[in-house]
Structures are given as structure tokens and as C-alpha cells.
Motif scaffolding. Structure first.
Motif, PDB file in Angstrom:
ATOM      1  N   ASP A  16      53.714 -13.336   9.505  1.00 12.50           N
ATOM      2  CA  ASP A  16      52.713 -14.361   9.783  1.00 12.50           C
ATOM      3  C   ASP A  16      51.957 -14.043  11.068  1.00 12.50           C
ATOM      4  N   PHE A  17      50.716 -14.475  11.133  1.00 14.05           N
ATOM      5  CA  PHE A  17      49.924 -14.297  12.351  1.00 14.05           C
ATOM      6  C   PHE A  17      48.775 -15.280  12.394  1.00 14.05           C
ATOM      7  N   THR A  18      48.360 -15.585  13.606  1.00 17.51           N
ATOM      8  CA  THR A  18      47.115 -16.283  13.907  1.00 17.51           C
ATOM      9  C   THR A  18      46.591 -15.626  15.169  1.00 17.51           C
ATOM     10  N   MET A  19      45.364 -15.093  15.103  1.00 17.74           N
ATOM     11  CA  MET A  19      44.796 -14.397  16.255  1.00 17.74           C
ATOM     12  C   MET A  19      43.335 -14.784  16.446  1.00 17.74           C
ATOM     13  N   GLU A  20      42.914 -14.814  17.711  1.00 14.43           N
ATOM     14  CA  GLU A  20      41.498 -14.958  18.023  1.00 14.43           C
ATOM     15  C   GLU A  20      40.813 -13.665  17.622  1.00 14.43           C
ATOM     16  N   ALA A  21      39.553 -13.784  17.180  1.00 13.60           N
ATOM     17  CA  ALA A  21      38.832 -12.586  16.753  1.00 13.60           C
ATOM     18  C   ALA A  21      37.396 -12.620  17.247  1.00 13.60           C
ATOM     19  N   SER A  22      36.735 -11.477  17.097  1.00 14.02           N
ATOM     20  CA  SER A  22      35.338 -11.345  17.517  1.00 14.02           C
ATOM     21  C   SER A  22      34.469 -12.417  16.849  1.00 14.02           C
ATOM     22  N   GLY A  23      33.380 -12.719  17.493  1.00 15.32           N
ATOM     23  CA  GLY A  23      32.435 -13.685  16.937  1.00 15.32           C
ATOM     24  C   GLY A  23      32.921 -15.117  16.949  1.00 15.32           C
ATOM     25  N   GLY A  24      33.875 -15.433  17.826  1.00 25.30           N
ATOM     26  CA  GLY A  24      34.377 -16.808  17.915  1.00 25.30           C
ATOM     27  C   GLY A  24      35.242 -17.212  16.735  1.00 25.30           C
ATOM     28  N   ARG A  25      35.728 -16.260  15.981  1.00 28.19           N
ATOM     29  CA  ARG A  25      36.535 -16.552  14.796  1.00 28.19           C
ATOM     30  C   ARG A  25      38.023 -16.545  15.116  1.00 28.19           C
ATOM     31  N   THR A  26      38.788 -17.067  14.189  1.00 25.34           N
ATOM     32  CA  THR A  26      40.242 -16.988  14.212  1.00 25.34           C
ATOM     33  C   THR A  26      40.659 -16.444  12.857  1.00 25.34           C
ATOM     34  N   VAL A  27      41.627 -15.544  12.844  1.00 21.37           N
ATOM     35  CA  VAL A  27      42.166 -15.050  11.578  1.00 21.37           C
ATOM     36  C   VAL A  27      43.633 -15.432  11.508  1.00 21.37           C
ATOM     37  N   ALA A  28      44.047 -15.909  10.330  1.00 17.08           N
ATOM     38  CA  ALA A  28      45.431 -16.341  10.142  1.00 17.08           C
ATOM     39  C   ALA A  28      45.876 -15.977   8.735  1.00 17.08           C
ATOM     40  N   LEU A  29      47.101 -15.517   8.617  1.00 21.48           N
ATOM     41  CA  LEU A  29      47.643 -15.154   7.312  1.00 21.48           C
ATOM     42  C   LEU A  29      47.503 -16.315   6.329  1.00 21.48           C
ATOM     43  N   ALA A  30      47.837 -17.517   6.759  1.00 18.90           N
ATOM     44  CA  ALA A  30      47.792 -18.683   5.869  1.00 18.90           C
ATOM     45  C   ALA A  30      46.395 -18.901   5.287  1.00 18.90           C
ATOM     46  N   GLU A  31      45.368 -18.641   6.081  1.00 21.47           N
ATOM     47  CA  GLU A  31      43.994 -18.846   5.604  1.00 21.47           C
ATOM     48  C   GLU A  31      43.483 -17.689   4.754  1.00 21.47           C
ATOM     49  N   LEU A  32      44.098 -16.524   4.890  1.00 16.06           N
ATOM     50  CA  LEU A  32      43.656 -15.349   4.140  1.00 16.06           C
ATOM     51  C   LEU A  32      44.304 -15.256   2.761  1.00 16.06           C
ATOM     52  N   LYS A  33      45.420 -15.952   2.554  1.00 12.68           N
ATOM     53  CA  LYS A  33      46.088 -15.910   1.254  1.00 12.68           C
ATOM     54  C   LYS A  33      45.125 -16.400   0.175  1.00 12.68           C
ATOM     55  N   GLY A  34      45.299 -15.880  -1.023  1.00 14.20           N
ATOM     56  CA  GLY A  34      44.429 -16.246  -2.128  1.00 14.20           C
ATOM     57  C   GLY A  34      43.519 -15.089  -2.523  1.00 14.20           C
ATOM     58  N   ALA A  35      43.386 -14.114  -1.628  1.00 10.71           N
ATOM     59  CA  ALA A  35      42.610 -12.903  -1.911  1.00 10.71           C
ATOM     60  C   ALA A  35      43.235 -11.769  -1.105  1.00 10.71           C
ATOM     61  N   PRO A  36      43.146 -10.544  -1.611  1.00  8.08           N
ATOM     62  CA  PRO A  36      43.704  -9.438  -0.842  1.00  8.08           C
ATOM     63  C   PRO A  36      42.896  -9.170   0.421  1.00  8.08           C
ATOM     64  N   PHE A  37      43.541  -8.563   1.411  1.00  5.53           N
ATOM     65  CA  PHE A  37      42.827  -8.167   2.621  1.00  5.53           C
ATOM     66  C   PHE A  37      43.473  -6.946   3.241  1.00  5.53           C
ATOM     67  N   VAL A  38      42.667  -6.236   4.011  1.00  2.00           N
ATOM     68  CA  VAL A  38      43.096  -5.039   4.720  1.00  2.00           C
ATOM     69  C   VAL A  38      43.286  -5.424   6.180  1.00  2.00           C
ATOM     70  N   LEU A  39      44.452  -5.129   6.718  1.00  2.00           N
ATOM     71  CA  LEU A  39      44.750  -5.368   8.121  1.00  2.00           C
ATOM     72  C   LEU A  39      45.003  -3.997   8.733  1.00  2.00           C
ATOM     73  N   TYR A  40      44.031  -3.528   9.529  1.00  2.00           N
ATOM     74  CA  TYR A  40      44.225  -2.205  10.125  1.00  2.00           C
ATOM     75  C   TYR A  40      44.383  -2.331  11.636  1.00  2.00           C
ATOM     76  N   PHE A  41      45.321  -1.560  12.153  1.00  2.00           N
ATOM     77  CA  PHE A  41      45.653  -1.574  13.576  1.00  2.00           C
ATOM     78  C   PHE A  41      45.115  -0.298  14.207  1.00  2.00           C
ATOM     79  N   TYR A  42      44.465  -0.444  15.350  1.00  2.00           N
ATOM     80  CA  TYR A  42      43.897   0.707  16.049  1.00  2.00           C
ATOM     81  C   TYR A  42      44.207   0.574  17.534  1.00  2.00           C
TER      82      TYR A  42
END
Length: 163
Positions: A16-42
Motif C-alpha cells: 500500500d502507498f499514498t504519496m504526494e506527486a507532481s502537479g499538486g496530485r496525490t497517488v494512492a494504491l486504493a485509488e488506482l485499483k480498478g485498472a492496471p498501472f505501472v509503478l517505476y522507481f528511479y
């Protein structure tokens, strides 16, 4: 049972995760469920390899979206630096800040690295494809940038046709 990062494998529930993101957004696993997504670490925004990788995902973003997947980049950079990086290269997908390091540790990408004979802790370039149910569908570790975006897109397209 808590899963340690080293136990992460295909079919496992994504940490699980919730993180602040660029453009004033927040990304969270709970909100991303329902469609696939790519999480890449750099490792670090606005460095040569990370810029090539981010721009590669940016250029292929329409293809990822057409296949039904979102793309999220993660580093330990502060959001202010991520906003500057996104603006400089016109990156429209979220670049998430794991400033405290809990997400990079949960995904097992905070590792000991060696540079010029000295060891230090840093982010291992890695990518996780998470399916619509929040389970890990594919893992790429120790990523080499050339050809990586195309390989990830191929797996996203396979996942889209399997549903």
C-alpha cells in the motif's frame, strides 16, 4: 502476516502507498485499483538515465493509456524538484515523492549500491506492473533504460488482452 520487500513476487498484493506527486496530485494504491498501472522507481530526477527513462514513458504515455494503464514514477526527490523535472521535460504523468522512503523500502528497491568503490544506499531502478486488483503482475529489477519502456508496454498490452 506482513510481507517483507524481498518476498515481493508476481501474484502478491502490491504494498500500500499514498504519496504526494507532481502537479499538486496525490497517488494512492486504493485509488488506482480498478485498472492496471505501472509503478517505476528511479534514483534521481533530472539525471541522464532517469531523464531518458521518464521521457521514454512520457513519449509512450498515449499507448499505455490506450492499453488502459496509468504510469507513475517514484523517487525520493521532494515534490518541488519533481515539479521542476516534470515541467522541464513536459512530463504529464505523476512523479511521486517518497521522501521518507517507506514506499521504496516496501517495494525492496532501497538497496546498497557501489559507485567508484564506495557503497551507499540508493534506489535500484525497478518497475512493477500492478493489475486492476492491486496484485503484482510483472517485476523488472536492475532495469537498463534502453528498450525498457517498450518491454513494459508489451506486458501491459498482454495484461489488457487477458482481461
Amino acid at each position: 502476516m506482513t510481507m517483507t520487500a524481498t518476498e515481493l513476487s508476481v501474484g502478491a498484493q502490491a504494498p500500500d502507498f499514498t504519496m504526494e506527486a507532481s502537479g499538486g496530485r496525490t497517488v494512492a494504491l486504493a485509488e488506482l485499483k480498478g485498472a492496471p498501472f505501472v509503478l517505476y522507481f528511479y534514483p534521481k530526477a533530472d539525471t541522464p538515465g532517469c531523464t531518458k527513462e521518464a521521457c521514454g514513458f512520457g513519449e509512450a504515455l498515449n499507448a499505455f493509456e490506450k492499453a488502459g494503464a496509468r504510469v507513475i514514477g517514484v523517487s525520493r526527490d521532494p515534490v518541488k524538484k519533481l515539479d521542476a523535472f516534470a515541467g522541464k521535460y513536459d512530463l504529464t504523468f505523476p512523479l511521486a515523492s517518497d521522501a521518507e522512503g517507506s514506499v521504496t523500502e516496501a517495494y525492496g528497491v532501497w538497496v546498497e549500491k557501489t559507485l567508484y568503490g564506495k557503497t551507499h544506499m540508493g534506489i535500484e531502478r525497478a518497475t512493477f506492473l500492478i493489475d486492476a486488483q492491486g496484485k503484482i503482475a510483472h517485476i523488472w529489477r536492475k532495469v537498463k533504460v534502453p528498450g525498457h519502456v517498450e518491454e513494459v508496454l508489451g506486458e501491459v498490452e498482454k495484461l489488457a488482452t487477458a482481461d
